[in-house]
Design an enzyme around this catalytic site. Structure first.
Site, PDB file in Angstrom:
ATOM      1  N   LYS A  96       0.886  -1.166   0.000  1.00 27.20           N
ATOM      2  CA  LYS A  96       0.000   0.000   0.000  1.00 27.20           C
ATOM      3  C   LYS A  96       0.923   1.215   0.000  1.00 27.20           C
ATOM      4  O   LYS A  96       1.641   1.465   0.970  1.00 27.20           O
ATOM      5  CB  LYS A  96      -0.915   0.006   1.232  1.00 27.20           C
ATOM      6  CG  LYS A  96      -1.829   1.213   1.231  1.00 27.20           C
ATOM      7  CD  LYS A  96      -2.592   1.408   2.503  1.00 27.20           C
ATOM      8  CE  LYS A  96      -2.855   2.887   2.616  1.00 27.20           C
ATOM      9  NZ  LYS A  96      -3.433   3.337   3.826  1.00 27.20           N
ATOM     10  N   GLY A 157      -7.668   9.959   9.302  1.00 25.14           N
ATOM     11  CA  GLY A 157      -7.913  10.205  10.728  1.00 25.14           C
ATOM     12  C   GLY A 157      -8.964  11.241  11.038  1.00 25.14           C
ATOM     13  O   GLY A 157      -9.229  11.511  12.210  1.00 25.14           O
ATOM     14  N   ALA A 184      -9.246   5.901   3.838  1.00 25.44           N
ATOM     15  CA  ALA A 184      -9.016   7.077   4.688  1.00 25.44           C
ATOM     16  C   ALA A 184     -10.227   7.989   4.797  1.00 25.44           C
ATOM     17  O   ALA A 184     -10.925   8.247   3.820  1.00 25.44           O
ATOM     18  CB  ALA A 184      -7.822   7.899   4.213  1.00 25.44           C
ATOM     19  N   GLY A 185     -10.434   8.445   6.032  1.00 22.06           N
ATOM     20  CA  GLY A 185     -11.453   9.450   6.297  1.00 22.06           C
ATOM     21  C   GLY A 185     -12.834   8.921   6.636  1.00 22.06           C
ATOM     22  O   GLY A 185     -13.742   9.678   6.938  1.00 22.06           O
ATOM     23  N   ASN A 206      -9.156   2.561   9.539  1.00 22.42           N
ATOM     24  CA  ASN A 206      -8.372   2.284  10.739  1.00 22.42           C
ATOM     25  C   ASN A 206      -8.913   3.051  11.951  1.00 22.42           C
ATOM     26  O   ASN A 206      -9.418   2.472  12.915  1.00 22.42           O
ATOM     27  CB  ASN A 206      -6.911   2.667  10.468  1.00 22.42           C
ATOM     28  CG  ASN A 206      -5.951   2.215  11.555  1.00 22.42           C
ATOM     29  OD1 ASN A 206      -4.787   1.972  11.285  1.00 22.42           O
ATOM     30  ND2 ASN A 206      -6.384   2.055  12.790  1.00 22.42           N
ATOM     31  N   THR A 207      -8.822   4.385  11.869  1.00 23.61           N
ATOM     32  CA  THR A 207      -9.092   5.218  13.043  1.00 23.61           C
ATOM     33  C   THR A 207     -10.488   4.989  13.634  1.00 23.61           C
ATOM     34  O   THR A 207     -10.638   4.940  14.857  1.00 23.61           O
ATOM     35  CB  THR A 207      -8.933   6.711  12.656  1.00 23.61           C
ATOM     36  OG1 THR A 207      -7.656   6.868  12.040  1.00 23.61           O
ATOM     37  CG2 THR A 207      -9.025   7.615  13.862  1.00 23.61           C
TER      38      THR A 207
HETATM   39  C1  LIG Z   1      -3.971   2.414   8.329  1.00 28.51           C
HETATM   40  C2  LIG Z   1      -3.812   3.208   7.146  1.00 28.51           C
HETATM   41  O1  LIG Z   1      -3.321   2.757   6.157  1.00 28.51           O
HETATM   42  C3  LIG Z   1      -4.281   4.603   7.163  1.00 28.51           C
HETATM   43  O2  LIG Z   1      -3.250   5.407   6.731  1.00 28.51           O
HETATM   44  C4  LIG Z   1      -5.488   4.659   6.318  1.00 28.51           C
HETATM   45  O3  LIG Z   1      -5.328   5.561   5.311  1.00 28.51           O
HETATM   46  C5  LIG Z   1      -6.738   4.730   7.070  1.00 28.51           C
HETATM   47  O4  LIG Z   1      -7.243   6.000   7.318  1.00 28.51           O
HETATM   48  P1  LIG Z   1      -8.275   6.242   8.525  1.00 28.51           P
HETATM   49  O5  LIG Z   1      -7.478   6.049   9.774  1.00 28.51           O
HETATM   50  O6  LIG Z   1      -8.788   7.636   8.329  1.00 28.51           O
HETATM   51  O7  LIG Z   1      -9.361   5.203   8.420  1.00 28.51           O
END
Ligand SMILES: CC(=O)[C@@H](O)[C@H](O)COP(=O)(O)O
Length: 257
Positions: A96, A157, A184-185, A206-207
């Site tokens: 990635k 995040g 992301a986001g 992730n976040t």
């Molecule tokens: C874990 C990872 O690869 C992050 O850089 C990803 O882009 C997820 O983003 P969020 O934490 O906003 O879900």
């Protein structure tokens, strides 16, 4: 099934492994999410103080496929070097690719991203580029050899959800055959359902899970929302319309004898 570089997976949720309060909470979230792919940073700050080998060993024991990432890299050479180290550590050609261009927004440096993608694909890597929703950049990434794209829906995040649905719609329409993963986001299960309803193939987050009060339950909620969004997309969603349409058609008038 979703086909990513020839690997078929049933789950359309890819999970990040950072920021969990402990390794056991992370393991529980991975299990309850039913994910088959987790992303791991070589430059990570470990959950519960575990770092390097111990953490990577724990990830291996989860029995899921690892998508190493170049999180935290800011230039082409740093990202390429990190990808090569990841290939050694995880014995996979998957990467990635993240090349950050701005400290405040963590926005990808799309110029460096395309260059790094070109170098890595020429060296046999199967690149999952974390990119913006820009169509021209997507085109260049394809030309560089990427067979999967990972556009953001908001900065990493932020949990802000899809900030520009029309750009996401447009990228989906322009690349109908390409596996597209929103990365992301995403902050809520409803955000994940929304992008799946737009026809995206999967979601990486992730976040929103790691930072939940109960990451295990949240992981399960996201898995359900992603499945629901995919099912709805496949079933054919109605387009919104301005005029009311009676949901119960009537013929003539009721007659009471
Ligand atoms: C874990 C990872 O690869 C992050 O850089 C990803 O882009 C997820 O983003 P969020 O934490 O906003 O879900």
């Amino acid at each position: 099934m979703l086909d990513l570089y020839g690997v078929k997976v049933a789950s359309r949720l890819l999970l990040g492994t950072a920021r969990y309060p402990s390794p056991s909470v992370l393991a529980e979230a991975v299990k309850r999410s039913a994910t088959e792919i987790v992303t791991v940073s070589l430059r990570r700050e470990a959950a519960g103080g575990r770092s390097g080998g111990a953490f990577f060993e724990m990830i291996r024991q989860l029995g899921v496929r690892v998508l190493p990432n170049t999180a935290g890299c800011h230039g082409v050479s740093e990202a390429v070097l990190t990808a090569k180290m990841a290939r050694e550590v995880f014995q996979t050609n998957w990467i990635k690719l993240e090349v950050i261009g701005n400290h405040d927004t963590l926005q990808p440096d799309v110029f460096a991203l395309v260059e790094a993608a070109r170098i890595l694909t020429s060296e046999g890597f199967e690149v999952f580029p974390y990119t913006t929703d820009d169509l021209v950049v997507a085109e260049r990434l394809m030309e560089a050899g990427c067979k999967v794209l990972m556009p953001w829906c908001a900065p990493i995040g932020t949990a802000a959800g899809p900030l520009n649905p029309s750009a996401l719609r447009s990228i989906r329409a322009h690349f109908p055959e390409m596996p597209l993963i929103v990365d992301a986001g995403i902050g809520r299960p409803s955000h994940a359902a929304t992008v799946m309803e737009l026809g995206f193939d999967a979601v990486l987050l992730n976040t929103a899970v790691a930072g939940a009060r109960d990451p295990g339950i949240m992981a399960e909620a996201f898995a359900g929302a992603i499945d629901a969004g995919r099912q709805a997309f496949n079933a054919g969603l109605l387009e919104p319309r301005d005029m009311a349409v009676p949901s119960t058609p009537v013929i003539g008038k009721a007659v009471f004898a």
